[in-house]
Enzyme design. Sequence first.
Site, PDB file in Angstrom:
ATOM      1  CG  ASN A  40      -0.586  -0.824   2.190  1.00  0.00           C
ATOM      2  OD1 ASN A  40       0.235  -0.245   3.223  1.00  0.00           O
ATOM      3  ND2 ASN A  40      -1.159  -2.005   2.427  1.00  0.00           N
ATOM      4  CD  GLU A  86      -0.609  -4.114   5.803  1.00  0.00           C
ATOM      5  OE1 GLU A  86      -0.283  -3.731   4.727  1.00  0.00           O
ATOM      6  OE2 GLU A  86      -0.435  -4.916   6.629  1.00  0.00           O
ATOM      7  CG  HIS A 105       3.494  -1.845   4.141  1.00  0.00           C
ATOM      8  ND1 HIS A 105       4.572  -2.601   4.426  1.00  0.00           N
ATOM      9  CD2 HIS A 105       2.461  -2.809   4.214  1.00  0.00           C
ATOM     10  CE1 HIS A 105       4.014  -3.916   5.003  1.00  0.00           C
ATOM     11  NE2 HIS A 105       2.571  -4.041   4.584  1.00  0.00           N
TER      12      HIS A 105
HETATM   13 ZN   LIG Z   1       1.817  -5.777   4.648  1.00  0.00          ZN
END
Ligand SMILES: [Zn+2]
Length: 306
Positions: A40, A86, A105
């Site tokens: 992400n 996330e 990430h």
């Molecule tokens: Zn992850």
Amino acid sequence: MATTPAVKTTTKPLSKLKEEICDIGRRIYNKGFAAGNDGNISFRLGPNEVLCTPTMVSKGFMKPSDLCIVDMEGNQIAGERKRSSEILLHLTIMKERPDVNSVVHCHPPHATAFAVAREPIPQCVLPEVEVFLGDIPITKYETPGGQKFADTVKPYVKTANVLILANHGTVSFGETVEKAYWWTEILDAYCRILMLSRDLGRVTYLSKQETKELLDLKQKWGYSDPRLDKGMENCDICANDVFRSSWGNTGVTRKAFDAPPPMGADSQPAAAAPAAPAPVPATVDYDSIVKAVTEQVCRELGIGAA
Ligand SMILES: [Zn+2]
């Protein structure tokens, strides 16, 4: 959902920022850093607006219209798709670091291997890594998604721009989407080189003088390094001193790579050779060894030893 907010952290139009995120998404997917729908990316649009990638979409095939906008608590305020699960990790980093506008990430395999092995990243090996990354921490493991997981980055977020998340992946951050991504790409390439060179038989460490020259360059180019901070004057610049006190809490131990040689005043380039045989003690009785081996061979061949 809500309409487009005004962009405050950059003069770039929102459409351009969305394209940049899709472009970095393609890069992380094509590098093999995000399998399935992993990974992400986010960008801070203003004090309470963050552009981010959606969940359950391959980061290699996103369209600008897939992106979402959330507030600083993670509530979705724009976008048709559901925001990343996330996002709290991204927002926690942005709250701790006002200079950070973007967070990336993902799960790059070589860096994630160190995350699974809980092996600290050896320092003082590659010049570019010393200048751009420095010491890299490994966080404490938590189940991904919640605030407790996001909080695991807090002890490290002010002293590094890329972190390894235990048994999970990496997170890196910076002023722009591309800069945030750079650290991840440099780290994964470095982890791969470390693994390849160790398999070849040894990792050669730079000397204290060679490393000091790199830290001087780093300072000249305007990159900070905690090893140059006050209170670190007596640290060993190649011994992962910056984050070593956290190893007990995070389960990190040096196993796969030998420690670099201590950086004393007269230290020279030295090679750590994990595969090297142990030195033979001076007191070995070669005659008895030869006799024992000969007897064993003869026994197995079914003939009597001379
Ligand atoms: Zn992850």
